[in-house]
Write a protein that holds these residues in place. Structure first.
Motif, PDB file in Angstrom:
ATOM      1  N   ALA A 259       0.828  -1.207   0.000  1.00 30.10           N
ATOM      2  CA  ALA A 259       0.000   0.000   0.000  1.00 30.10           C
ATOM      3  C   ALA A 259       0.863   1.258   0.000  1.00 30.10           C
ATOM      4  O   ALA A 259       0.339   2.362  -0.124  1.00 30.10           O
ATOM      5  CB  ALA A 259      -0.926   0.003   1.220  1.00 30.10           C
ATOM      6  N   LEU A 260       2.182   1.093   0.137  1.00 36.90           N
ATOM      7  CA  LEU A 260       3.114   2.218   0.126  1.00 36.90           C
ATOM      8  C   LEU A 260       4.066   2.080  -1.065  1.00 36.90           C
ATOM      9  O   LEU A 260       4.783   1.081  -1.182  1.00 36.90           O
ATOM     10  CB  LEU A 260       3.927   2.247   1.432  1.00 36.90           C
ATOM     11  CG  LEU A 260       5.059   3.277   1.508  1.00 36.90           C
ATOM     12  CD1 LEU A 260       4.503   4.701   1.457  1.00 36.90           C
ATOM     13  CD2 LEU A 260       5.889   3.072   2.777  1.00 36.90           C
ATOM     14  N   GLN A 261       4.060   3.077  -1.945  1.00 35.19           N
ATOM     15  CA  GLN A 261       5.023   3.097  -3.042  1.00 35.19           C
ATOM     16  C   GLN A 261       6.412   3.380  -2.479  1.00 35.19           C
ATOM     17  O   GLN A 261       6.555   4.051  -1.457  1.00 35.19           O
ATOM     18  CB  GLN A 261       4.642   4.152  -4.075  1.00 35.19           C
ATOM     19  CG  GLN A 261       3.358   3.843  -4.829  1.00 35.19           C
ATOM     20  CD  GLN A 261       3.100   4.824  -5.966  1.00 35.19           C
ATOM     21  OE1 GLN A 261       4.017   5.287  -6.635  1.00 35.19           O
ATOM     22  NE2 GLN A 261       1.823   5.144  -6.173  1.00 35.19           N
ATOM     23  N   ARG A 262       7.434   2.874  -3.179  1.00 33.69           N
ATOM     24  CA  ARG A 262       8.797   3.060  -2.719  1.00 33.69           C
ATOM     25  C   ARG A 262       9.712   3.353  -3.898  1.00 33.69           C
ATOM     26  O   ARG A 262       9.452   2.936  -5.027  1.00 33.69           O
ATOM     27  CB  ARG A 262       9.281   1.853  -1.915  1.00 33.69           C
ATOM     28  CG  ARG A 262       9.380   0.521  -2.628  1.00 33.69           C
ATOM     29  CD  ARG A 262       8.053  -0.182  -2.951  1.00 33.69           C
ATOM     30  NE  ARG A 262       7.154  -0.326  -1.834  1.00 33.69           N
ATOM     31  CZ  ARG A 262       7.113  -1.424  -1.069  1.00 33.69           C
ATOM     32  NH1 ARG A 262       7.904  -2.444  -1.326  1.00 33.69           N
ATOM     33  NH2 ARG A 262       6.240  -1.495  -0.092  1.00 33.69           N
ATOM     34  N   ASP A 263      10.792   4.084  -3.587  1.00 31.14           N
ATOM     35  CA  ASP A 263      11.754   4.465  -4.613  1.00 31.14           C
ATOM     36  C   ASP A 263      12.992   3.579  -4.608  1.00 31.14           C
ATOM     37  O   ASP A 263      13.632   3.384  -5.637  1.00 31.14           O
ATOM     38  CB  ASP A 263      12.167   5.932  -4.404  1.00 31.14           C
ATOM     39  CG  ASP A 263      10.976   6.875  -4.470  1.00 31.14           C
ATOM     40  OD1 ASP A 263      10.618   7.287  -5.588  1.00 31.14           O
ATOM     41  OD2 ASP A 263      10.395   7.173  -3.410  1.00 31.14           O
ATOM     42  N   ILE A 264      13.356   3.075  -3.426  1.00 32.00           N
ATOM     43  CA  ILE A 264      14.505   2.189  -3.277  1.00 32.00           C
ATOM     44  C   ILE A 264      14.086   1.046  -2.364  1.00 32.00           C
ATOM     45  O   ILE A 264      13.368   1.258  -1.381  1.00 32.00           O
ATOM     46  CB  ILE A 264      15.718   2.924  -2.641  1.00 32.00           C
ATOM     47  CG1 ILE A 264      16.105   4.156  -3.466  1.00 32.00           C
ATOM     48  CG2 ILE A 264      16.915   1.987  -2.514  1.00 32.00           C
ATOM     49  CD1 ILE A 264      17.175   5.020  -2.792  1.00 32.00           C
ATOM     50  N   GLU A 265      14.531  -0.168  -2.682  1.00 34.16           N
ATOM     51  CA  GLU A 265      14.252  -1.325  -1.840  1.00 34.16           C
ATOM     52  C   GLU A 265      15.553  -2.072  -1.563  1.00 34.16           C
ATOM     53  O   GLU A 265      16.236  -2.508  -2.491  1.00 34.16           O
ATOM     54  CB  GLU A 265      13.277  -2.285  -2.522  1.00 34.16           C
ATOM     55  CG  GLU A 265      11.876  -1.737  -2.702  1.00 34.16           C
ATOM     56  CD  GLU A 265      10.974  -2.720  -3.433  1.00 34.16           C
ATOM     57  OE1 GLU A 265       9.869  -3.004  -2.938  1.00 34.16           O
ATOM     58  OE2 GLU A 265      11.390  -3.218  -4.499  1.00 34.16           O
TER      59      GLU A 265
END
Length: 330
Positions: A156-162
């Motif tokens: 439910a949370l977009q992310r830029d780096i994983e």
């Protein structure tokens, strides 16, 4: 329930043959997981500042919290305005909540307390990551980057780096999904994210290891640690064996006492310890500190073995590249 969880953890570690009986449940888990992922990604929240996830693909501890502390310290030294969010697992709330050095782990969780006590980073917690981010940015609008403590599977949370930490000591077990194995996601997920290998003799250039620090006495850091004594090793973390191996490496004699991960300690947990001094992890110590302050006469000497995450140069080089792509100068 705790006994069942312990038995399952041991079976995963031993790769017990009877786990194959749980395969139908793993198929159901996979189907439900992929459906939930697809649904949540369609309406995922996009934060107004970049988000970096530090997570696990396995159940149990991997060294994620020390890694977050090391990254926060690195970014602070380079004058990046970093904040941290977390679910606050083990905390009772109310949520969302700010985490300060004066917070109680019973309210905000033990790992958030450990992070803030070590770094004083702006941090908020809550099951709803969007609400946690809103609260963080309300009080710290200058934030340039948000680190999410766990949340790899929180689609439910977009992310830029994983980034994901793989503990090479535990490995990936039988490489099966829950509950047949201890994978939270299919192995194919590792192709899409940055994998940090946790091991003292790594095979990958992207690696880290935990370096034990000098043990100190809770409430009296002037005391000198006596390595010739026998200690009661109290631990309530995802992979307790790692702590026991650390004690062995430090030539510390101990009797093990294992509690469930995120265990909420009470003074009764220590009534049968035969007067042995306690030795524990920094994560457990944030909760034991509450008990020690409340009842120091019943909880006598508590020694803490802190650890620091040591990252390879390649980790920092990659981080710098990823942040530059997000227009964050380091």
């Amino acid at each position: 329930m705790n006994k069942l969880a312990e038995k399952l953890q041991q079976a995963w570690q031993d790769q017990a043959s009877w786990l194959v009986m749980l395969r139908p449940l793993s198929y159901l888990y996979r189907s439900a997981f992929l459906l939930q992922k697809a649904v949540k990604q369609k309406k995922a929240y996009k934060a107004p500042v970049p988000v970096m996830i530090i997570g696990n693909i396995t159940v149990g501890g991997s060294g994620k919290t020390p890694l977050i502390i090391a990254l926060v310290e690195y970014l602070q030294q380079r004058h990046v305005h970093v904040g941290v969010i977390s679910r606050g697992y083990g905390g009772q709330g109310p949520f969302p909540a700010q985490v300060t050095p004066q917070s109680r782990p019973s309210q905000v969780g033990d790992e958030p307390m450990l992070i803030v006590q070590n770094t004083h980073v702006p941090m908020t917690v809550g099951p709803n990551r969007q609400h946690a981010i809103d609260l963080l940015l309300k009080h710290y609008p200058e934030t340039q980057l948000i680190l999410s403590d766990d949340g790899l599977q929180h689609f439910a949370l977009q992310r830029d780096i994983e980034w994901v930490v793989i503990d090479a000591m535990r490995g990936l077990g039988n490489q099966k999904l829950l509950p047949e194995g201890y994978l939270r996601e299919p192995l194919s997920r590792l192709r899409d994210i940055t994998v940090i290998e946790h091991h003292t003799q790594p095979q990958s250039s992207l690696n880290m290891h935990l370096q034990p620090q000098q043990p100190f006495c809770l409430g009296d850091q002037m005391q000198v640690f006596d390595a010739s004594k026998t200690y009661q090793a109290v631990v309530g973390i995802g992979y307790p064996q790692r702590f026991f191996i650390t004690l062995q490496q430090l030539n510390i004699q101990f009797q093990p006492c294992v509690f469930p991960d995120h265990h909420q300690y009470t003074i009764d947990d220590f009534q049968d310890f035969n007067q042995l001094p306690i030795i524990t992890t920094a994560k457990d110590a944030v909760k034991l500190q509450e008990l020690w302050h409340d009842q120091p006469e019943r909880l006598k000497q508590v020694w803490v073995v802190p650890v620091k995450a040591k990252l390879s140069d390649a980790c920092y080089q990659l981080l710098n590249q990823q942040l530059q792509q997000l227009n964050i100068e380091v």
